[in-house]
Design an enzyme around this catalytic site. Structure first.
Site, PDB file in Angstrom:
ATOM      1  N   SER A 266       0.855  -1.190   0.000  1.00 62.00           N
ATOM      2  CA  SER A 266       0.000   0.000   0.000  1.00 62.00           C
ATOM      3  C   SER A 266       0.887   1.235   0.000  1.00 62.00           C
ATOM      4  O   SER A 266       1.806   1.345   0.823  1.00 62.00           O
ATOM      5  CB  SER A 266      -0.903   0.013   1.236  1.00 62.00           C
ATOM      6  OG  SER A 266      -1.766  -1.097   1.257  1.00 62.00           O
TER       7      SER A 266
ATOM      8  N   CYS B 153      -7.454  -1.477   7.314  1.00 57.62           N
ATOM      9  CA  CYS B 153      -6.257  -1.959   6.634  1.00 57.62           C
ATOM     10  C   CYS B 153      -5.403  -2.736   7.632  1.00 57.62           C
ATOM     11  O   CYS B 153      -5.157  -2.260   8.743  1.00 57.62           O
ATOM     12  CB  CYS B 153      -5.447  -0.812   6.038  1.00 57.62           C
ATOM     13  SG  CYS B 153      -4.020  -1.371   5.077  1.00 57.62           S
TER      14      CYS B 153
ATOM     15  N   ASP C 148      -8.588  -3.106   2.993  1.00 60.15           N
ATOM     16  CA  ASP C 148      -7.368  -3.482   2.282  1.00 60.15           C
ATOM     17  C   ASP C 148      -6.579  -4.341   3.268  1.00 60.15           C
ATOM     18  O   ASP C 148      -5.792  -3.837   4.062  1.00 60.15           O
ATOM     19  CB  ASP C 148      -6.587  -2.219   1.889  1.00 60.15           C
ATOM     20  CG  ASP C 148      -5.346  -2.530   1.072  1.00 60.15           C
ATOM     21  OD1 ASP C 148      -5.095  -3.721   0.799  1.00 60.15           O
ATOM     22  OD2 ASP C 148      -4.611  -1.594   0.721  1.00 60.15           O
TER      23      ASP C 148
ATOM     24  N   TRP D 216      -4.737  -8.316   4.506  1.00 64.44           N
ATOM     25  CA  TRP D 216      -3.929  -9.451   4.079  1.00 64.44           C
ATOM     26  C   TRP D 216      -3.857 -10.451   5.220  1.00 64.44           C
ATOM     27  O   TRP D 216      -4.079 -10.115   6.382  1.00 64.44           O
ATOM     28  CB  TRP D 216      -2.529  -8.985   3.679  1.00 64.44           C
ATOM     29  CG  TRP D 216      -1.812  -8.244   4.768  1.00 64.44           C
ATOM     30  CD1 TRP D 216      -1.080  -8.765   5.791  1.00 64.44           C
ATOM     31  CD2 TRP D 216      -1.784  -6.815   4.965  1.00 64.44           C
ATOM     32  NE1 TRP D 216      -0.580  -7.762   6.597  1.00 64.44           N
ATOM     33  CE2 TRP D 216      -0.995  -6.550   6.114  1.00 64.44           C
ATOM     34  CE3 TRP D 216      -2.341  -5.732   4.269  1.00 64.44           C
ATOM     35  CZ2 TRP D 216      -0.756  -5.266   6.583  1.00 64.44           C
ATOM     36  CZ3 TRP D 216      -2.102  -4.455   4.734  1.00 64.44           C
ATOM     37  CH2 TRP D 216      -1.317  -4.232   5.873  1.00 64.44           C
TER      38      TRP D 216
END
Length: 710
Positions: free
Chosen positions: A453, A662, A707, A709
């Site tokens: 990012s 995020c 966003d 992971w």
């Protein structure tokens, strides 16, 4: 100073220039009167997408149906792949087909006319297999975008199409395997016949085991459906053959790490994309942590000479290289001259993919730039390696892990997956293995770019891209040190010290001395609201704060431009919004409240960007809530702070606010989601079902974005 002669000066009344202009005008007049009455066709504009530009392949010159007919194939395996795993699985399935009296080919849907699926039934005993990965928030991969639109909007009759689908996803994400599920369902709706049940692979657990288990049951079902039998034992065959390279081949024709075009790193030419990355100078590389046992880097990439553009929230892709020590150890273990130049060529002359990676190149280049040396080996690699030992027990040991039996799966899980045994570890732990290096580089997956990012705003930093990255470094159960491929490489990319300081500005005199890394920008849907007046809440613990640093910079920029910031409330009324809403443009440019929930372990150690965030808070740009989990006896996380501020978050949602998350998908994102449900049930008097539905509506409107992971 000269000028054209005037009539008074005795010059010509009509100059050459005048004659030329008059001729053009006359020609235009003739064209106008002859052709103006003719009907003009409306231009056909192709819809723009955010997918990176890819080179046109030779395989696009003919339809995949025509190719199958010409080469007498009856199995086609399509893949939607972002990191290469789905493509790898597709290749293995196509290779399997020959063991069952069938002939397969791999196809990229982006390079195929997918409406030709209607003609596949005309090929005897034909079968279409789809290996489809899910990307982002339930989206198709870049190369499957057009196929997704074809299935979504098309109404083609797929009666007679025999198909099977294996999906690749991650259970930590909300939209787990949504692309595989969608393709499986939609193909049936259009008339296709499912030959075998949908397979779902979970990358958060062991996707290799999921695939092998599905594949082991899939082929017997295919045999039963088509009335075919296995032709014999599973014989490993090479997909690529070692091709001689002329000794006098000019150096400029040998790849040295370029992604697609030989010499592209020496002769940089825009536009820069996935196939043509820009070698960006690193002008800043500094440590963000204050001590402790971990490292977090702040890196600034100079894009001033690249013509690259980015928006706040986008990702930057960095092409890393493998550790030179690992490369050297593999060469020594196999007794290979790593500087020998070689080439691998597809044994299937009709295949669109002629080489597994850019060829010709040296073995050192292949191991350094093109193949993944760090991930645990897949089962099919173990199976092919087993052919290169004269020790019966080692061969049996490796082959046992390739079978989808409970014993085989457990052995693979313990010896390879949990122990993180990569190619070097397997070669070291089984000294009897003597595989040729050209076969190893064929078997290993491609080394993929890493995505980060972007932690800056182009309004504030138009000539640089900022990256925030934690160094990955741990010890495996076999007492081997494992380091992140990209982060460990970046950690050594330090700008040279000049007069006791590093070259922070990357001035013209020193830019050539700066270390460079290949990059390109990937567009994202992670965006600030269109109207600056919209309030936002950002939840980003650890490096999850990266894109929010860019968001905050942008909101601060708007304030510095003279726009209103903070908790400023105006009640305005008029008759008609479209008629007498005075100063509407100015009012829409006010900057709404900007709130950040940040968390880390210790305030004194890993509170990254603390000085910047404090300044933003003092200037009134930012409302900051911090959770330092290990600074007190009872751990406190960002979701706990949100729970304490239910009223503010509920008011923000009612004020058309946007929420952004995020960071870690496995724990943090799920727990934040649970707190939001709690806020909606307690403050909004909703049931849990209604709260979940409310959140889904926020997502569909772009007011709830993640966003994350795993």
């Amino acid at each position: 100073m000269s000028s054209s002669p005037s009539p008074e000066a005795g010059g010509s009344l009509v100059s050459t220039t005048d004659l030329f202009i008059l001729s053009l005008a006359g020609g235009f007049a003739v064209y106008w009167f002859l052709f103006r009455g003719k009907k003009q066709e409306a231009p056909n504009f192709k819809k723009l997408t955010v997918a990176p530009v890819l080179e046109r392949s030779e395989s696009m010159d003919q339809s995949f149906i025509q190719k199958m007919r010409n080469t007498k194939r009856n199995v086609v395996v399509f893949y939607g792949s972002q990191t290469g795993t789905a493509e790898e699985f597709a290749t293995r399935l196509a290779k399997d087909a020959s063991r069952y009296g069938m002939k397969g080919m791999v196809a990229d849907p982006e390079e195929c006319e997918m409406d030709k699926l209607t003609e596949l039934k005309d090929i005897e005993n034909s079968l279409a297999i789809f290996c489809m990965a899910t990307y982002g928030e339930g989206d198709p991969t870049d190369n499957a975008q057009e196929f997704f639109e074809f299935l979504t909007n098309g109404e083609e009759d797929l009666n007679g199409l025999k198909f099977a689908v294996f999906g690749l996803g991650n259970k930590t994400y909300e939209h787990y395997n949504s692309m595989g599920i969608f393709v499986d369902k939609r193909l049936e709706e259009l008339g296709g016949e499912r030959v075998f049940e949908l397979g779902l692979g979970d990358d958060d657990a062991n996707i290799e085991e999921d695939f092998v288990t599905w594949r082991e049951k899939f082929w017997p079902a295919v045999c039963l459906h088509f009335g075919v039998e296995a032709t014999g034992e599973n014989v490993n065959t090479r997909q690529y053959a070692l091709t001689p390279v002329a000794e006098d081949l000019p150096k400029e024709k040998i790849f040295t790490g370029e992604v697609a075009r030989v010499g592209s790193f020496n002769r940089q030419k825009p536009p820069y994309d996935v196939k043509n990355p820009y070698l960006a100078p690193i002008k800043v590389n500094r440590e963000l942590h204050n001590g402790g046992d971990r490292s977090c880097m702040h890196i600034e990439l100079d894009i001033s000479e690249s013509k690259l553009r980015y928006e706040t929230g986008d990702h930057v892709a960095i092409y890393p290289i493998n550790n030179p020590d690992t490369v050297e150890k593999i060469g020594q273990r196999l007794g290979v001259d790593l500087d020998e130049v070689f080439s691998l060529t597809n044994v299937d002359e009709d295949a669109s993919k002629k080489h597994p990676f850019p060829c010709p190149c040296s073995y050192r280049t292949a191991l350094t730039h093109y193949v993944d040396l760090t991930n645990p080996l897949r089962t099919h690699v173990l199976g092919e390696l087993s052919e290169y030992t004269d020790k019966a027990e080692d061969k049996e040991f490796l082959q046992k892990m390739t079978h989808a039996t409970e014993e085989g799966k457990k052995l693979y899980q313990d010896w390879v997956f949990k122990a993180h045994r990569n190619i070097l570890a397997v070669l070291e732990d089984l000294p009897s293995l003597k595989p040729p290096l050209d076969h190893i580089v064929e078997l290993l997956p491609r080394l993929q770019p890493r995505f980060y990012s972007i932690s800056s705003s182009p309004k504030v930093h138009p000539k640089s891209i900022h990256v925030t990255a934690v160094l990955v470094d741990y010890i495996t159960s076999t007492n081997r040190q494992m380091k992140g491929v990209c982060t460990s490489w970046l950690a050594n990319k330090k700008p040279p010290a000049v007069n006791g300081t590093s070259d922070q500005d990357g001035g013209d005199g020193l830019k050539d001395l700066l270390p460079r890394v290949p990059i390109y920008v990937r567009k994202s849907q992670f965006r600030l609201p269109f109207r600056p007046s919209t309030p936002v809440v950002m939840i980003g613990p650890g490096t999850g704060v990266a894109p929010f640093r860019g968001f905050i910079q942008e909101r601060a920029y708007l304030k510095n431009e003279g726009r209103m910031v903070g908790e400023t409330t105006l009640y305005f009324g008029c008759r008609n919004k479209a008629v007498d809403f005075i100063y509407s443009d100015e009012l829409s440019r006010m900057v709404g409240e900007t709130t950040l929930y940040f968390g880390c372990r210790n305030k004194a150690v890993d509170f990254i960007y603390s000085d910047e965030l404090s300044e933003f808070e003092k200037s009134g740009v930012l409302t900051l809530h911090t959770a330092f989990s290990r600074d007190q006896e009872k751990k406190v996380y960002v979701q706990h702070l949100m729970d304490q501020n239910q009223e503010q978050i509920w008011n923000l949602l009612n004020d058309n606010g946007h929420i952004y998350i995020c960071g870690d998908a496995k724990n943090m994102a799920k727990e934040v989601h649970a707190v939001l449900v709690k806020i909606l049930t307690s403050k909004g008097n909703m049931s849990e079902v209604a709260a979940e539905d409310y959140i889904k509506r926020l997502q569909s409107k772009g007011r709830y974005s993640a966003d994350v992971w795993s």
